[in-house]
Scaffold this active site. Sequence first.
Site, short mmCIF file in Angstrom:
data_model
loop_
_atom_site.label_atom_id
_atom_site.label_comp_id
_atom_site.label_asym_id
_atom_site.label_seq_id
_atom_site.Cartn_x
_atom_site.Cartn_y
_atom_site.Cartn_z
N ALA A 1 0.82 -1.21 0.00
CA ALA A 1 0.00 0.00 0.00
C ALA A 1 0.85 1.26 0.00
O ALA A 1 0.46 2.28 -0.56
CB ALA A 1 -0.95 -0.01 1.19
N ASP B 1 -6.44 -0.89 7.62
CA ASP B 1 -6.37 -1.98 8.60
C ASP B 1 -5.04 -2.72 8.42
O ASP B 1 -5.00 -3.87 7.98
CB ASP B 1 -7.56 -2.92 8.38
CG ASP B 1 -7.74 -3.92 9.49
OD1 ASP B 1 -6.88 -4.00 10.39
OD2 ASP B 1 -8.74 -4.65 9.45
#
Length: 170
Positions: free
Chosen positions: A78, A96
């Site tokens: 990410a 998360d």
Amino acid sequence: VDPMEDTARKLASVGPIRAGARVLDICTGLAYTAVAAHNKGGRVTTIELDRAMTEMCRMNPHSRELFGGQIRQLYGNAADVVPTFPDASFDRIIHDPPTFALAGELFSGEFYGHLRRILAPKGRLYHYIGDPASKSAGNVAKGVVTRLKQAGFGGVAIDYNAHGIIAAHG
């Protein structure tokens, strides 16, 4: 707390997901959050590093909707994928990540700056940290709150019920 209740708490924390809302789910895992956001009418994009998690999702009946063609799945770290999105791409971001020890780059001020940039005005972020009342997560929470504020987020607050931190575009 069972996984479905945990997911419901996360989504409630980030605020309403209305039909057509653009939702980014960072670190897809078993896709409970992505599926639930999709079921609320969100246009969901997920980012997952480990393709083995996707294979686990294929075996999990609660994750089936991940493969219905309506949820956009991206693969990679990410920290590398998020900077590629245009400004104001998402109305809601659910972050998360694994623990700080495993993925410290996903807790960095630089990463949070990218999250703020891709979050639309009036958008909201939910950041999972674990039980903020525990000593380890509590220490992480303090650092996350500080770095989110430094990145320009407003309304930064710990949500003890959802085990995370919420923030607004600012």
